[in-house]
Design a protein around this motif. Structure first.
Motif, PDB file in Angstrom:
ATOM      1  N   ASN A  98       0.813  -1.223   0.003  1.00 47.84           N
ATOM      2  CA  ASN A  98       0.015   0.149  -0.066  1.00 47.84           C
ATOM      3  C   ASN A  98       0.912   1.190   0.065  1.00 47.84           C
TER       4      ASN A  98
ATOM      5  N   VAL B  66       2.036   1.717  -3.589  1.00 49.16           N
ATOM      6  CA  VAL B  66       0.888   2.188  -4.481  1.00 49.16           C
ATOM      7  C   VAL B  66       0.536   3.622  -3.976  1.00 49.16           C
ATOM      8  N   ARG B  67       0.535   4.141  -2.674  1.00 49.25           N
ATOM      9  CA  ARG B  67       0.176   5.402  -2.843  1.00 49.25           C
ATOM     10  C   ARG B  67       1.411   6.404  -2.999  1.00 49.25           C
TER      11      ARG B  67
ATOM     12  N   SER C  22       1.057   6.687  -7.100  1.00 49.02           N
ATOM     13  CA  SER C  22       0.013   7.649  -7.255  1.00 49.02           C
ATOM     14  C   SER C  22       0.421   9.272  -7.120  1.00 49.02           C
ATOM     15  N   GLU C  23       1.090   9.315  -6.073  1.00 49.82           N
ATOM     16  CA  GLU C  23       1.286  10.738  -5.943  1.00 49.82           C
ATOM     17  C   GLU C  23       2.239  11.224  -6.909  1.00 49.82           C
TER      18      GLU C  23
ATOM     19  N   ASN D  52       2.483  10.135  -9.917  1.00 49.79           N
ATOM     20  CA  ASN D  52       2.025  10.470 -11.150  1.00 49.79           C
ATOM     21  C   ASN D  52       1.110  11.767 -11.133  1.00 49.79           C
ATOM     22  N   ASP D  53       0.693  11.916 -10.099  1.00 51.12           N
ATOM     23  CA  ASP D  53       0.048  13.333  -9.874  1.00 51.12           C
ATOM     24  C   ASP D  53       0.975  14.527 -10.168  1.00 51.12           C
TER      25      ASP D  53
ATOM     26  N   TYR E  46       5.060  -2.880 -10.357  1.00 53.03           N
ATOM     27  CA  TYR E  46       4.878  -1.681  -9.640  1.00 53.03           C
ATOM     28  C   TYR E  46       5.186  -0.480 -10.449  1.00 53.03           C
TER      29      TYR E  46
ATOM     30  N   ARG F 245       3.573   1.084 -13.465  1.00 52.50           N
ATOM     31  CA  ARG F 245       2.533   2.023 -13.151  1.00 52.50           C
ATOM     32  C   ARG F 245       2.935   3.455 -13.240  1.00 52.50           C
TER      33      ARG F 245
END
Length: 266
Positions: A25, A28-29, A32-33, A35-36, A63, A66
């Protein structure tokens, strides 16, 4: 880079996929951050795996796939070179030594590992290649990437894992006009200035093998003209500035806490 543009590099390290302390997790977080943030380059400084096994490498590859960033710079860590893991690294991630030039930024990345050993070295045979790559074309910001530390890190206990040829390697980087070194390894983030060289390592992004009160994190480097800001980011739990410096004057400001900070100039 023009003065009005910002060049971003996300620097993560020590994923340790497949181990008992790997926390998916967290990774993944972080992804995601990142990519933002839409960085221009993502740098991963090794220990993608725990024991260098193929299935761990495949997990790490899945991973990192992504990440939306086009440019990914990856080097192996000491854990990745266990059990002949460097074979899987080359198959899934490519050469263990690489060069990336993106605009005015030059990144030279090397494999500092030794098979089945925790210590590392750059190797005197690679110094001419490193100097050649850094001087081949003009660059506003020159970045050297490796897994191991060039300098001892406070708060890590007995220091045994600085690369064996650290002194000669640092001299090579100074001759090459390198501005910034990025590394990982001991899961404790820190930053130094040594002459006109800034050495910044990040902690682990997704392992719970944490020393003291350190937290999982990654670094974000923001470059605007000759000015560089480096932030330590805890995915979706805030950030803190580590250091800022100028590649022209080498004036810098190092932050040692939320309020306390250390100021110095050339």
């Amino acid at each position: 880079m023009t003065p009005s543009s910002t060049f971003r590099i996300a620097h993560l390290s020590d994923l340790h996929c497949g181990g008992p302390y790997f926390e998916p997790n967290l990774l993944v977080r972080a992804i995601s951050e990142i990519n933002d943030l839409a960085p221009d380059v993502v740098v991963c400084t090794g220990d993608l795996t725990t024991l260098g096994f193929r299935h761990e490498y495949q997990t790490a590859r899945d991973y990192l796939d992504r990440l939306a960033c086009e440019h990914l710079v990856v080097v192996p860590g000491n854990h990745d070179s266990r059990n002949v893991g460097y074979v899987h690294f080359e198959e899934l991630f490519g050469p263990r030594n690489s060069v990336l030039r993106n605009g005015d930024v030059a990144i030279v990345a090397v494999d500092s590992t030794e098979p089945d050993l925790d210590h590392g070295q750059i190797g005197r045979g690679r110094y001419p290649w490193i100097e050649q790559e850094f001087t081949a074309e003009p660059a506003t910001l020159k970045i050297f990437v490796l897994h191991h530390h060039l300098l001892p890190v406070p708060g890590t206990g007995r220091e045994r894992n600085v690369v064996y040829d650290a002194g000669d390697a640092i001299e090579c980087l100074l001759r090459s006009g390198v501005h910034l070194v990025l590394s990982g390894h001991k899961h404790v983030p820190y930053a130094w200035r040594l002459e006109n060289l800034f050495v910044v390592n990040t902690g682990t992004v997704s392992s719970l093998r944490l020393r003291g009160n350190t937290r999982p994190c990654y670094n974000l480097i923001e470059v605007s003209g000759s000015h560089v800001d480096i932030w330590r980011k805890h995915p979706f739990h805030g950030q803190e500035k580590i250091i800022q410096f100028s590649v022209d004057t080498f004036e810098y400001e190092k932050y040692t806490g939320r309020i306390e900070r250390e100021v110095s100039s050339r």
